[in-house]
Design a protein around this motif. Sequence first.
Motif, PDB file in Angstrom:
ATOM      1  N   PHE A 138       0.726  -1.312   0.445  1.00 12.13           N
ATOM      2  CA  PHE A 138      -0.090  -0.149  -0.106  1.00 12.13           C
ATOM      3  C   PHE A 138       0.734   1.416  -0.113  1.00 12.13           C
ATOM      4  O   PHE A 138       0.676   2.062  -0.531  1.00 12.13           O
ATOM      5  N   PHE A 139       1.203   1.334   0.433  1.00  7.56           N
ATOM      6  CA  PHE A 139       2.448   2.282   1.080  1.00  7.56           C
ATOM      7  C   PHE A 139       3.409   2.460  -0.625  1.00  7.56           C
ATOM      8  O   PHE A 139       4.043   3.766  -0.754  1.00  7.56           O
ATOM      9  N   THR A 140       4.105   1.100  -1.278  1.00  9.17           N
ATOM     10  CA  THR A 140       4.881   1.856  -2.001  1.00  9.17           C
ATOM     11  C   THR A 140       4.184   1.329  -3.676  1.00  9.17           C
ATOM     12  O   THR A 140       4.546   2.027  -4.037  1.00  9.17           O
ATOM     13  N   ASN A 141       2.898   0.956  -3.605  1.00  9.02           N
ATOM     14  CA  ASN A 141       1.935   1.826  -4.845  1.00  9.02           C
ATOM     15  C   ASN A 141       1.875   3.507  -5.528  1.00  9.02           C
ATOM     16  O   ASN A 141       2.438   3.066  -6.839  1.00  9.02           O
ATOM     17  N   PRO A 142       2.207   4.404  -4.669  1.00  7.46           N
ATOM     18  CA  PRO A 142       2.185   5.041  -5.124  1.00  7.46           C
ATOM     19  C   PRO A 142       4.160   5.292  -6.252  1.00  7.46           C
ATOM     20  O   PRO A 142       3.983   6.686  -7.255  1.00  7.46           O
ATOM     21  N   ILE A 143       4.222   4.860  -5.590  1.00 13.84           N
ATOM     22  CA  ILE A 143       5.774   5.274  -6.148  1.00 13.84           C
ATOM     23  C   ILE A 143       5.959   4.753  -7.357  1.00 13.84           C
ATOM     24  O   ILE A 143       7.029   4.645  -8.314  1.00 13.84           O
ATOM     25  N   GLN A 144       5.598   3.301  -7.087  1.00 13.70           N
ATOM     26  CA  GLN A 144       5.974   2.139  -8.553  1.00 13.70           C
ATOM     27  C   GLN A 144       4.688   3.478  -9.077  1.00 13.70           C
ATOM     28  O   GLN A 144       4.893   2.726 -10.779  1.00 13.70           O
TER      29      GLN A 144
END
Length: 493
Positions: free
Chosen positions: A200-206
Motif C-alpha cells: 500500500f505504501f509503495t504503490n504510489p512510487i510504482q
Amino acid sequence: MRLSLYQKLAVSLAVIFCFICALVYSWSKQLELNSKHHGEQNLHLALAEHLVQDNPLIKEGVYDYEALENLFHTLMLLGPAFEFYFVDENGKILTYSAEPGKVKRTHINLTPLKHLIANPSATPVYGDNPRNPDQQKIFSVAPVFNNNTLQGYLYVIIGGEAYDTSLNHIKSNDSLLLAAIWLGSALVFLFIAMLILLRFFTNPIQRLAKDVSKIEAANYSLNDTKLSIYSTQKSNEVHSLSRTIQAMLTRINEQFKALEQGDKQRKELLTHLSHDLRTPLASLQGFLEVLNQSGDKLSTQEQQEYLQVSLNNCGQLKQLIEQIFELAHLENGEISINKETFNLGELIYDCIAKFSLAVEKKGINLSVEPEICDFPVIADIAKLERVLSNLIDNAIRHTPRDGSIAVRVKRGDDNQLFVQVSDTGVGIKHEELNAIFDPHYQASNSNKAGRQQGGLGLAICRGLLKLMDSEINVQSELGKGTMFSFNLPQKKA
C-alpha cells in the motif's frame, strides 16, 4: 532478473522478520530455561544436604557402596526427576544407580559444586552430567564427612534423563502442537499484513515510476500520455513527491512547447526578414545596374530619380537592420536603462517636430493635448523618444489624407501618467489586436504603400517600455482609428 522496489523491500522484510523471530524465540527459550533452572535449583537446593543428614548410611561415612547404590535406586524410584551420585573429594564417581553403560563419565568437575556450596544464592549453577559428556545440568550437592574428614560429595542431578524423556514426550502432545501451530499462523498472518501495508505504501512510487517510464517512451511529451491522478488530500511524502514530479514534468512540457513555438516564430521571422531585406536590395541593385550600364543614355533628371530611389532603399535597409539588432538586444537583455527626470512635454514636441514635413505633405493634423504639457517624469529619455517616434510614425503611415493624430497626456492614480497616441486611420481588426506586438506581424489592412516596413516597430516599443516598468495597450475600431497608450511614473512634487 530485475527486482522492483516492492520486491526488494518484501525480500528484505522477510529476511529481517525471520531473523527477528528466530532471535526472539531463542532468547525467550533461553530466558524460560534459565528461569526454570533457577526455580528448580532453588527449590531443591537443600535436597542433598537433607539426604545426608537424614540417612545414617551417608551421615556416618560411606563404606558400603553397594548398599548406597541400592539406596540411590530406591530414591530414584520415588523421585524419577533426580539422579544420585556419590563422588570422592577428587571428583571421581564412586557409586550411582543406573543401567550399565548409561554413565559416560568417571570424573566430574568439582568447581561448580564448591561454588554452589559457598554461594547458595548464585543459582542457577550448572555441573557436569555424568550421563552426557557434552551436557551440563542443575544440581544439588552436599559434602559428606567422616569424623570431620571430607569423604566426598552427594551429587544430585535435578531433572535427570528420565525427567527429560518425559518432558519431551509432553512437549510432543497434541495440545502443545496445536498451540505452536496457532502461534505460527499468527506470525504468518502478521507477516502477510506487513507485506500488504508495504504494498500500500509503495504503490504510489510504482505508479510514479510507470508514469515516468511512459513519458520517457513518449520522448518526454505529455500530449498523448495520461498521467495518474494523486490526491491532494493526502500529505504524505510519497504523494507530495508524486505531485511535485508531475508538476515538474508538466512545466517541462510547457517549456518544450514554448521552445518549439519560439523556434517556429524565429524561423518565420527569418523568412520575413529575408524577404524584406531582399526586396529593397534587389531594387537597389537594379537601379544601380541601370545607372552603370546606361548612364550616358539617361537624362540628368532620370539619373537623379534613380539615385534618389537607391538612397531610399539604402535608408530602408539601414533602418531594418538597426531594428533587427535592436530587437535582438532586447530579447537577449543586453539593453540597459538609464532613468532620469525630464519634462515629458518637451520630449513630445521634439518628436512631433521631426514629423512636421511628413504630416504637412499628407495634410494630417498632428496635435498635443493639453497644449501646455508640463509633466516631469522619471524614465529613459532616449528609449522613450524611440517609443514615441515609432508610434507617431505608425500613426502617420496608417492615417489617410486630411486625417488627425493626437498625443494626449492624462493623469492617473498612484502618481501615474498615461500617454496616448491616437489616430483616425484604417484601424485594426479585433482578432488581430493580440498579435500586432509580435515581431514582424503586420495587420491585414495595414498601409503598405510607400516604403516597406519590417513589422518590428511595435515589438521594439513593447520591449523598451517593459524595461521601463511600463505596459503598452491598444484599442482600435476598424475604419475609425487606433489608440496606443502606456503609463509612466510622474516625479513627486
